[in-house]
Write a protein that holds these residues in place. Structure first.
Motif, PDB file in Angstrom:
ATOM      1  N   VAL A 193       0.876  -1.172   0.000  1.00  0.00           N
ATOM      2  CA  VAL A 193       0.000   0.000   0.000  1.00  0.00           C
ATOM      3  C   VAL A 193       0.912   1.221   0.000  1.00  0.00           C
ATOM      4  O   VAL A 193       1.861   1.292   0.795  1.00  0.00           O
ATOM      5  CB  VAL A 193      -0.921   0.026   1.238  1.00  0.00           C
ATOM      6  N   ALA A 194       0.642   2.160  -0.883  1.00  0.00           N
ATOM      7  CA  ALA A 194       1.389   3.418  -0.938  1.00  0.00           C
ATOM      8  C   ALA A 194       0.484   4.532  -0.430  1.00  0.00           C
ATOM      9  O   ALA A 194      -0.657   4.647  -0.865  1.00  0.00           O
ATOM     10  CB  ALA A 194       1.818   3.717  -2.376  1.00  0.00           C
ATOM     11  N   THR A 195       0.994   5.322   0.496  1.00  0.00           N
ATOM     12  CA  THR A 195       0.187   6.409   1.020  1.00  0.00           C
ATOM     13  C   THR A 195       0.971   7.708   1.075  1.00  0.00           C
ATOM     14  O   THR A 195       2.162   7.724   1.386  1.00  0.00           O
ATOM     15  CB  THR A 195      -0.372   6.072   2.426  1.00  0.00           C
ATOM     16  N   ASP A 196       0.282   8.779   0.748  1.00  0.00           N
ATOM     17  CA  ASP A 196       0.782  10.122   0.984  1.00  0.00           C
ATOM     18  C   ASP A 196       0.783  10.354   2.494  1.00  0.00           C
ATOM     19  O   ASP A 196       0.156   9.600   3.250  1.00  0.00           O
ATOM     20  CB  ASP A 196      -0.134  11.121   0.267  1.00  0.00           C
ATOM     21  N   VAL A 221       5.318   5.102   2.552  1.00  0.00           N
ATOM     22  CA  VAL A 221       4.877   6.496   2.562  1.00  0.00           C
ATOM     23  C   VAL A 221       5.611   7.243   1.453  1.00  0.00           C
ATOM     24  O   VAL A 221       6.847   7.218   1.392  1.00  0.00           O
ATOM     25  CB  VAL A 221       5.156   7.152   3.926  1.00  0.00           C
ATOM     26  N   VAL A 222       4.848   7.881   0.570  1.00  0.00           N
ATOM     27  CA  VAL A 222       5.412   8.632  -0.552  1.00  0.00           C
ATOM     28  C   VAL A 222       4.973  10.080  -0.378  1.00  0.00           C
ATOM     29  O   VAL A 222       3.785  10.387  -0.485  1.00  0.00           O
ATOM     30  CB  VAL A 222       4.919   8.083  -1.905  1.00  0.00           C
ATOM     31  N   THR A 223       5.930  10.960  -0.108  1.00  0.00           N
ATOM     32  CA  THR A 223       5.578  12.323   0.264  1.00  0.00           C
ATOM     33  C   THR A 223       6.453  13.346  -0.440  1.00  0.00           C
ATOM     34  O   THR A 223       7.633  13.092  -0.693  1.00  0.00           O
ATOM     35  CB  THR A 223       5.689  12.497   1.794  1.00  0.00           C
ATOM     36  N   ALA A 224       5.870  14.500  -0.708  1.00  0.00           N
ATOM     37  CA  ALA A 224       6.618  15.614  -1.283  1.00  0.00           C
ATOM     38  C   ALA A 224       7.308  16.436  -0.212  1.00  0.00           C
ATOM     39  O   ALA A 224       7.927  17.456  -0.507  1.00  0.00           O
ATOM     40  CB  ALA A 224       5.684  16.508  -2.099  1.00  0.00           C
ATOM     41  N   ALA A 259      -1.131  -2.309  -4.435  1.00  0.00           N
ATOM     42  CA  ALA A 259      -2.513  -2.788  -4.513  1.00  0.00           C
ATOM     43  C   ALA A 259      -3.476  -1.645  -4.263  1.00  0.00           C
ATOM     44  O   ALA A 259      -4.542  -1.555  -4.892  1.00  0.00           O
ATOM     45  CB  ALA A 259      -2.735  -3.899  -3.486  1.00  0.00           C
ATOM     46  N   VAL A 260      -3.107  -0.762  -3.344  1.00  0.00           N
ATOM     47  CA  VAL A 260      -3.912   0.416  -3.003  1.00  0.00           C
ATOM     48  C   VAL A 260      -2.963   1.593  -2.827  1.00  0.00           C
ATOM     49  O   VAL A 260      -1.869   1.437  -2.270  1.00  0.00           O
ATOM     50  CB  VAL A 260      -4.711   0.193  -1.697  1.00  0.00           C
ATOM     51  N   ALA A 261      -3.381   2.760  -3.313  1.00  0.00           N
ATOM     52  CA  ALA A 261      -2.650   4.002  -3.041  1.00  0.00           C
ATOM     53  C   ALA A 261      -3.637   5.018  -2.490  1.00  0.00           C
ATOM     54  O   ALA A 261      -4.809   5.051  -2.882  1.00  0.00           O
ATOM     55  CB  ALA A 261      -1.975   4.535  -4.295  1.00  0.00           C
ATOM     56  N   LEU A 262      -3.141   5.848  -1.577  1.00  0.00           N
ATOM     57  CA  LEU A 262      -3.966   6.817  -0.871  1.00  0.00           C
ATOM     58  C   LEU A 262      -3.343   8.197  -0.992  1.00  0.00           C
ATOM     59  O   LEU A 262      -2.132   8.358  -0.857  1.00  0.00           O
ATOM     60  CB  LEU A 262      -4.066   6.444   0.605  1.00  0.00           C
TER      61      LEU A 262
END
Length: 198
Positions: free
Chosen positions: A24-27, A117-120, A172-175
């Motif tokens: 799962v990738a989330t901001d 966690v993928v964040t700017a 599978a899911v990104a938020l």
């Protein structure tokens, strides 16, 4: 396909359906918590290291050059010595967790799902924020080494590019919660654009 403003129950059900071993990738900012650790990193730098830092100009720049402003925050953090424990303490007063989402992510993690966690935001600031909340998920954020921004910077289209560059499989899911997250959401099997956390 990106689902806009889904019900909390819809997102929880999608996370509950992610199989063990998947990702799962989330901001972070606006998604995991209310607040912006990149903006607050700039406020902390002004308060602790460089009183002349032009935080108001940086915030105004975000409105017209979001990627450039995000990178600016990480560059200043690197230039002024990086994170220290007082940044975590500062962020603890500024950020508010979205509890239902973190509970669903923790439940998925307990079943063997990987969370990224993928964040700017500056990677170091995001790690301090996660640590404050007792979360040890890996972070793909903006990283600066010896004054050089490491590419790809995870802003907008750079989010899926950074994910792929890290050798990670399609989530599978990104938020996420903003237009800047949509490239990552579109990269996932299911993408959910949430209402920003308040």
């Amino acid at each position: 396909m990106i689902e806009h403003a889904p019900l909390d129950e819809t997102v929880c059900a999608a996370l509950a359906a992610v199989p063990a071993g998947a990702w799962v990738a989330t901001d972070a900012d606006g998604t995991l918590w209310a607040g912006d650790c990149g903006d607050d990193c700039m406020r902390w730098l002004k308060a602790t290291r460089e009183p002349s830092l032009a935080v108001d100009a940086y915030l105004a720049r975000e409105q017209v050059d979001y990627a450039g402003a995000c990178i600016e925050s990480a560059v200043h953090l690197d230039r002024l010595g990086g994170a220290d424990p007082s940044l975590r303490a500062f962020l603890s007063t500024r950020l508010s967790l979205r509890p239902w989402l973190v509970a669903a992510l923790r439940a998925a993690e307990a079943r063997g799902v990987h969370i990224g966690v993928v964040t700017a935001a500056p990677a170091a600031a995001a790690r301090e924020a996660l640590a404050h909340f007792g979360l040890a998920w890996p972070v793909l954020g903006i990283t600066v080494q010896a004054g050089v921004v490491q590419a790809p910077a995870p802003v907008g289209p750079g989010k899926p590019a950074a994910w792929q560059a890290a050798g990670l499989p399609v989530p599978a899911v990104a938020l996420g919660d903003s237009v800047h997250d949509e490239p990552l959401l579109a990269h996932a099997e299911r993408g959910f654009r949430l209402v920003p956390a308040r």
